[in-house]
Scaffold this motif. Structure first.
Motif, mmCIF file in Angstrom:
data_model
loop_
_atom_site.group_PDB
_atom_site.id
_atom_site.type_symbol
_atom_site.label_atom_id
_atom_site.label_comp_id
_atom_site.label_asym_id
_atom_site.label_seq_id
_atom_site.Cartn_x
_atom_site.Cartn_y
_atom_site.Cartn_z
ATOM 1 N N VAL A 149 0.859 -1.180 0.000
ATOM 2 C CA VAL A 149 0.000 0.000 0.000
ATOM 3 C C VAL A 149 0.894 1.228 0.000
ATOM 4 O O VAL A 149 1.802 1.344 0.833
ATOM 5 C CB VAL A 149 -0.926 0.036 1.232
ATOM 6 C CG1 VAL A 149 -1.766 1.318 1.231
ATOM 7 C CG2 VAL A 149 -1.819 -1.189 1.266
ATOM 8 N N GLY A 190 -2.253 5.992 0.201
ATOM 9 C CA GLY A 190 -3.091 4.858 0.560
ATOM 10 C C GLY A 190 -3.517 3.986 -0.597
ATOM 11 O O GLY A 190 -4.418 3.156 -0.448
ATOM 12 N N HIS A 246 -3.846 0.991 -2.908
ATOM 13 C CA HIS A 246 -3.624 -0.437 -2.747
ATOM 14 C C HIS A 246 -3.201 -1.049 -4.072
ATOM 15 O O HIS A 246 -4.001 -1.178 -5.003
ATOM 16 C CB HIS A 246 -4.898 -1.108 -2.227
ATOM 17 C CG HIS A 246 -5.141 -0.889 -0.762
ATOM 18 N ND1 HIS A 246 -5.221 0.373 -0.208
ATOM 19 C CD2 HIS A 246 -5.288 -1.769 0.269
ATOM 20 C CE1 HIS A 246 -5.433 0.256 1.096
ATOM 21 N NE2 HIS A 246 -5.473 -1.024 1.415
ATOM 22 N N GLU A 274 -11.315 -3.846 -0.165
ATOM 23 C CA GLU A 274 -10.211 -2.932 0.065
ATOM 24 C C GLU A 274 -10.596 -1.550 -0.463
ATOM 25 O O GLU A 274 -11.439 -1.437 -1.362
ATOM 26 C CB GLU A 274 -8.955 -3.430 -0.647
ATOM 27 C CG GLU A 274 -8.425 -4.739 -0.091
ATOM 28 C CD GLU A 274 -7.205 -5.242 -0.836
ATOM 29 O OE1 GLU A 274 -6.472 -6.062 -0.261
ATOM 30 O OE2 GLU A 274 -6.983 -4.830 -1.991
ATOM 31 N N PRO A 327 -8.594 -1.392 5.165
ATOM 32 C CA PRO A 327 -7.264 -1.321 4.555
ATOM 33 C C PRO A 327 -6.557 -2.659 4.713
ATOM 34 O O PRO A 327 -6.821 -3.422 5.649
ATOM 35 C CB PRO A 327 -6.568 -0.214 5.350
ATOM 36 C CG PRO A 327 -7.313 -0.121 6.633
ATOM 37 C CD PRO A 327 -8.722 -0.495 6.327
ATOM 38 N N ARG A 328 -5.660 -2.946 3.818
ATOM 39 C CA ARG A 328 -4.993 -4.243 3.782
ATOM 40 C C ARG A 328 -4.196 -4.510 5.065
ATOM 41 O O ARG A 328 -4.079 -5.662 5.493
ATOM 42 C CB ARG A 328 -4.077 -4.300 2.563
ATOM 43 C CG ARG A 328 -3.640 -5.688 2.167
ATOM 44 C CD ARG A 328 -2.860 -5.634 0.869
ATOM 45 N NE ARG A 328 -3.712 -5.333 -0.271
ATOM 46 C CZ ARG A 328 -3.273 -4.818 -1.417
ATOM 47 N NH1 ARG A 328 -1.991 -4.494 -1.547
ATOM 48 N NH2 ARG A 328 -4.103 -4.598 -2.419
#
Length: 285
Positions: free
Chosen positions: A46, A51, A53, A221, A263-264
């Protein structure tokens, strides 16, 4: 009058001393942010500034979700055939061979079982690099077999979708996978086995019309493209201009088709938090 003057003529670096910059040292996000590849990997792929992805495959998701990256792959050697003898600009069998050679994958999905925060979990993860993550007979069969494994061993099932839709080279055989995978997910529901669907960028076409939107919870995501038909097709069909952010995860969540976006970096924690809650187990830190 010259402002600058060389004290020596010509390029001074010897040819054997020149070095090319190795590929993969840096990554540039769509917003133009530059990030070191090693830093990107440490940050779950990321971009830390915006941010974004980055698209990743099954290897990376297994590394993120399975404890110590330890797992047993299921049906690893299952490969596609060409019963329809499809040929367009090139033979389907040749495209399969090229995709396997280029990616090191047998098809567009890998399935595995392992521990995630100490609990057993079956994961099916699609790889977009293999013919656009298209869903053919092998994809449907491997997902169905992974669901059977979950049923047999009473283990929760996580599906990670990343697909351009049905594989046109398999025609109706590809479309049959929508029904087959949906039936298996119904069996999981009947057995009260949790099924989590994670939509990543992109989740489109037949995957969206089947297993990707049938989770006990549907999650995504940030910024992932999620939809059935592409924006151009939708615009031409409806005859209307589309709103900003159409088919992004945020837009889809706002309209009730996603439960939450994570978020991952928090994916493993959020998946296991849900499993702890639904299985009435103590919540782990």
């Amino acid at each position: 009058m010259a402002w600058f003057k060389r004290t020596q003529k010509g390029i001074q670096t010897k040819t054997e001393d020149k070095k090319d910059v190795p590929k993969g040292l840096w990554y540039k996000s769509p917003t133009g942010k530059i990030v070191d590849a090693e830093e990107l990997e440490e940050n779950f792929y990321v971009s830390p500034e915006d941010g974004y992805h980055v698209r990743i495959g099954s290897n990376e998701y297994f590394q993120i979700l399975f404890d110590d990256n330890k797992y047993k792959e299921l049906d690893a050697n299952l490969t596609s055939k060409d019963p329809l003898k499809f040929q367009d600009k090139k033979k389907y069998v040749d495209r399969l061979k090229e995709a396997e050679k280029k990616t090191g994958l047998k098809d567009a999905v890998r399935t595995a079982v392992g521990k995630s925060q100490g609990k057993d979990l079956v994961i099916a993860c699609m790889d977009f690099r293999f013919i656009g993550g298209s869903m053919g007979s092998v994809v449907g069969e491997k997902i169905a077999r992974a669901a059977d494994y979950s049923l047999k061993h009473n283990i929760p099932f996580l599906m990670i979708s990343k697909s351009g839709g049905a594989r046109m080279m398999e025609a109706a055989l590809s479309l049959m996978q929508l029904a087959k995978t949906s039936a298996k997910i119904a069996q999981l529901a009947d057995a009260n086995i949790p099924y989590i669907s994670l939509c990543t960028d992109p989740t489109t076409g037949g995957t969206t019309a089947s297993f990707a939107m049938l989770g006990d919870i549907n999650i995504s995501e940030p910024g992932a493209l999620i939809g059935f038909a592409g924006p151009r097709v939708v615009r031409d069909t409806t005859g209307k201009e589309l709103p900003d952010g159409f088919q992004t995860a945020e837009f889809v969540q706002e309209h009730g088709f996603l439960d939450f976006i994570t978020p991952r970096s928090e994916l493993k924690k959020k998946v296991n938090l849900y499993l702890d809650l639904i299985l009435n187990q103590p919540v782990r830190n």
